[in-house]
Design a protein around this motif. Structure first.
Motif, PDB file in Angstrom:
ATOM      1  N   LEU A 177       0.829  -1.214   0.000  1.00  0.00           N
ATOM      2  CA  LEU A 177       0.000   0.000   0.000  1.00  0.00           C
ATOM      3  C   LEU A 177       0.864   1.266   0.000  1.00  0.00           C
ATOM      4  CD1 LEU A 177      -3.033  -0.700   2.360  1.00  0.00           C
ATOM      5  CD2 LEU A 177      -2.997  -0.494  -0.132  1.00  0.00           C
ATOM      6  N   GLN A 178       1.992   1.195   0.710  1.00  0.00           N
ATOM      7  CA  GLN A 178       2.894   2.361   0.700  1.00  0.00           C
ATOM      8  C   GLN A 178       3.369   2.637  -0.720  1.00  0.00           C
ATOM      9  OE1 GLN A 178       6.045   2.780   3.738  1.00  0.00           O
ATOM     10  NE2 GLN A 178       5.123   1.044   4.763  1.00  0.00           N
ATOM     11  N   GLY A 179       3.714   1.576  -1.431  1.00  0.00           N
ATOM     12  CA  GLY A 179       4.168   1.734  -2.814  1.00  0.00           C
ATOM     13  C   GLY A 179       3.070   2.299  -3.697  1.00  0.00           C
ATOM     14  N   ILE A 180       1.862   1.781  -3.529  1.00  0.00           N
ATOM     15  CA  ILE A 180       0.722   2.277  -4.304  1.00  0.00           C
ATOM     16  C   ILE A 180       0.501   3.766  -3.998  1.00  0.00           C
ATOM     17  CG2 ILE A 180      -1.814   2.139  -4.450  1.00  0.00           C
ATOM     18  CD1 ILE A 180      -0.632  -0.028  -6.062  1.00  0.00           C
ATOM     19  N   GLY A 181       0.662   4.120  -2.711  1.00  0.00           N
ATOM     20  CA  GLY A 181       0.492   5.522  -2.301  1.00  0.00           C
ATOM     21  C   GLY A 181       1.493   6.423  -3.029  1.00  0.00           C
ATOM     22  N   ILE A 182       2.745   5.966  -3.120  1.00  0.00           N
ATOM     23  CA  ILE A 182       3.766   6.775  -3.815  1.00  0.00           C
ATOM     24  C   ILE A 182       3.415   6.881  -5.302  1.00  0.00           C
ATOM     25  CG2 ILE A 182       6.217   6.966  -4.431  1.00  0.00           C
ATOM     26  CD1 ILE A 182       6.873   5.518  -1.788  1.00  0.00           C
ATOM     27  N   LEU A 183       2.999   5.757  -5.878  1.00  0.00           N
ATOM     28  CA  LEU A 183       2.618   5.784  -7.302  1.00  0.00           C
ATOM     29  C   LEU A 183       1.477   6.777  -7.539  1.00  0.00           C
ATOM     30  CD1 LEU A 183       2.503   2.161  -8.786  1.00  0.00           C
ATOM     31  CD2 LEU A 183       3.905   4.094  -9.530  1.00  0.00           C
ATOM     32  N   ASP A 184       0.521   6.762  -6.625  1.00  0.00           N
ATOM     33  CA  ASP A 184      -0.625   7.676  -6.714  1.00  0.00           C
ATOM     34  C   ASP A 184      -0.129   9.132  -6.761  1.00  0.00           C
ATOM     35  OD1 ASP A 184      -3.168   8.636  -6.719  1.00  0.00           O
ATOM     36  OD2 ASP A 184      -3.679   8.008  -4.678  1.00  0.00           O
ATOM     37  N   GLN A 185       0.797   9.448  -5.860  1.00  0.00           N
ATOM     38  CA  GLN A 185       1.352  10.819  -5.822  1.00  0.00           C
ATOM     39  C   GLN A 185       2.069  11.152  -7.123  1.00  0.00           C
ATOM     40  OE1 GLN A 185       0.696  13.017  -3.418  1.00  0.00           O
ATOM     41  NE2 GLN A 185      -0.557  11.348  -2.603  1.00  0.00           N
ATOM     42  N   VAL A 186       2.806  10.186  -7.634  1.00  0.00           N
ATOM     43  CA  VAL A 186       3.563  10.398  -8.871  1.00  0.00           C
ATOM     44  C   VAL A 186       2.587  10.633 -10.033  1.00  0.00           C
ATOM     45  CG1 VAL A 186       5.048   9.227 -10.563  1.00  0.00           C
ATOM     46  CG2 VAL A 186       5.618   9.131  -8.133  1.00  0.00           C
ATOM     47  N   PHE A 187       1.573   9.770 -10.136  1.00  0.00           N
ATOM     48  CA  PHE A 187       0.599   9.901 -11.239  1.00  0.00           C
ATOM     49  C   PHE A 187      -0.136  11.233 -11.157  1.00  0.00           C
ATOM     50  CE2 PHE A 187       0.272   5.016 -11.442  1.00  0.00           C
ATOM     51  CZ  PHE A 187       1.264   4.944 -12.406  1.00  0.00           C
ATOM     52  N   LYS A 188      -0.393  11.677  -9.925  1.00  0.00           N
ATOM     53  CA  LYS A 188      -1.101  12.960  -9.729  1.00  0.00           C
ATOM     54  C   LYS A 188      -0.355  14.082 -10.442  1.00  0.00           C
ATOM     55  CE  LYS A 188      -3.376  13.113  -5.760  1.00  0.00           C
ATOM     56  NZ  LYS A 188      -3.268  13.045  -4.312  1.00  0.00           N
ATOM     57  N   LYS A 189       0.972  14.070 -10.305  1.00  0.00           N
ATOM     58  CA  LYS A 189       1.797  15.120 -10.943  1.00  0.00           C
ATOM     59  C   LYS A 189       1.606  15.105 -12.454  1.00  0.00           C
ATOM     60  CE  LYS A 189       5.636  15.222  -7.751  1.00  0.00           C
ATOM     61  NZ  LYS A 189       6.757  14.369  -7.511  1.00  0.00           N
ATOM     62  N   PHE A 190       1.537  13.883 -13.026  1.00  0.00           N
ATOM     63  CA  PHE A 190       1.415  13.784 -14.486  1.00  0.00           C
ATOM     64  C   PHE A 190       0.022  14.195 -14.937  1.00  0.00           C
ATOM     65  CE2 PHE A 190       5.171  11.253 -13.735  1.00  0.00           C
ATOM     66  CZ  PHE A 190       5.980  11.645 -14.781  1.00  0.00           C
ATOM     67  N   LYS A 191      -0.959  13.992 -14.077  1.00  0.00           N
ATOM     68  CA  LYS A 191      -2.345  14.375 -14.414  1.00  0.00           C
ATOM     69  C   LYS A 191      -2.425  15.896 -14.518  1.00  0.00           C
ATOM     70  CE  LYS A 191      -7.048  13.323 -12.893  1.00  0.00           C
ATOM     71  NZ  LYS A 191      -7.827  12.827 -11.755  1.00  0.00           N
TER      72      LYS A 191
END
Ligand code: PLP
Length: 397
Positions: A381-395
């Motif tokens: 879940l921690q990894g998914i959380g980081i991915l979520d933050q990363v994807f947010k930037k690209f959005k």
């Protein structure tokens, strides 16, 4: 030393020009030379199945090194004997050739297949079939079966007798395979080539045609094997009938070791001196692998990997709902990925790395997540959380 990375070390330029310098690891975490921690969803390219900081494995290696480091394949050692028996008993195999890397395991498989074909069908039946987007290694035999122009083109001419068919295309397979082939080499899930998985029709066609034409099926389980997909071997997931299986990455949890598992009908045709290696299957790597085998072959552990893989997949599906540039969730067990469209994958990898998450690419547009198999749901879940933050930037871009 005040930087995580080093630039332009004397490593060949086929790698990179800038590298993070790691000093140690613990569980699923790596630490670089300035103390920054990274959650590792790459496992040193699907190798470190049991994670980092394994004092028990270090102890096994140290004890074995104190006793005996190397004798060559002119002799046997207890760890190699014990490991070979476990591997042979894990499927329809009679012998195991140990090597040092994935590509070497495949070289051995290709050579054994040609010997088998020569001695059973006679000269001229030496062809090898592989599939688009498959990856089997970088030495010239394995490379000749890896039909990715970027890897092959600079090194042509490659070996004669290597043919390619589109992956999962039953008609083309039927139109191509005949008695003149010694072997087919294939991955159940294409680890480097985009995580595409063999479909049912393709599996049954391959099982049927290989028998009909007496063509050996070499299953490259170098990335998929040994619990990674929630099954000891990925061929078991899809019902593929292997003749030869190649293993490497997690086999000795990070030490270089590979295995080519061969059936009786191949082994019985081999003559002394026809293949060999100096280092393959030495007592240190096999002693460590024996210890690793206890975990990776345990049914309970394998089931847990499967369950964690489902958990990861569900969370990736949720992310997909949030970001329109995300596509299919792919893979099995903890060999998972998600398609990323429209945005540049290397930029995603770099952004994730800066945010403390190591991930990989597979094929053109798939983010590959291959954490150590001992990862917890909380760490997933921690990894998914980081991915979520990363994807947010690209959005937002
Ligand atoms: N086969 C598969 C499926 C792989 O994923 C790899 C490496 O990524 C190899 C073969 C080659 O292994 P190595 O790099 O150890 O030679």
């Amino acid at each position: 030393m005040n930087k995580s990375t080093v630039k332009n070390p004397p490593f060949p330029k086929n790698y990179s020009t800038e590298f993070i310098v790691f000093t140690h690891g613990d569980g699923v975490w790596l630490t670089d030379r300035v103390g920054k921690r990274y959650l590792d969803f790459g496992s040193g390219i699907a190798v470190n199945a049991l994670g980092y900081g394994k004092k028990d494995l270090a102890q096994v290696a140290a004890e074995q090194m104190g006793k005996l480091i190397h004798v060559s394949n002119l002799y046997a050692t207890e760890p190699a004997l014990k490991l070979s028996q476990k591997l042979v008993d894990s499927g329809p195999f009679a012998a195991v050739h140990f090597g040092n890397s994935g590509t070497e395991a495949n070289e051995a498989a290709l050579k054994y297949a040609r010997l088998y074909s020569l001695r059973t069908k006679g000269e001229g039946n030496h062809r090898i079939l592989s599939f688009t987007n498959g990856f089997h290694g970088r030495t010239l035999g394995a490379l000749s079966s890896t039909f990715t122009p970027k890897y092959q083109d600079p090194f042509k001419p490659l070996l004669p007798g290597f043919e390619v068919c589109p992956f999962n295309d039953v008609d083309q397979l039927e139109g191509t395979l005949d008695r003149s082939f010694a072997a087919v080499i294939v991955e159940v899930i294409q680890g480097e080539g985009g995580l595409e998985k063999m479909n049912e029709e393709f599996v049954s066609a391959l099982n049927r045609l290989s028998k009909e034409h007496d063509v050996l099926v070499i299953v490259d389980e170098i990335q998929t094997g040994l619990a990674r997909t929630g099954s000891l071997y990925a061929y078991q997931l899809v019902g593929l009938a292997p003749d030869i299986v190649t293993l490497s990455k997690p086999l000795a949890a990070g030490l270089p070791l590979s295995a080519t598992l061969i059936p009786e009908r191949v082994d019985s045709l081999l003559r002394v001196g026809e293949h060999g290696t100096t280092f393959g299957g030495g007592p240190v790597t096999t002693a460590v692998a024996l210890e690793v085998w206890k975990t990776l072959s345990d049914a309970g552990f394998i089931a847990e990997v499967g369950a964690k893989g489902e958990f990861l997949a569900r969370n990736l599906e949720e992310l997909k709902g949030k970001y329109p540039f995300l596509g299919r969730v792919k893979g099995d067990g903890l060999l998972r990925g998600i398609e990323v469209n429209e945005i540049d994958i290397p930029k995603v990898l770099t952004a994730a790395q800066e945010a403390g998450l190591l991930i990989l690419r597979s094929g053109q547009n798939v983010l590959r997540l291959v954490p150590p198999l001992i990862i917890s749901e909380d760490e997933l879940l921690q990894g998914i959380g980081i991915l979520d933050q990363v994807f947010k930037k690209f959005k937002e871009v």
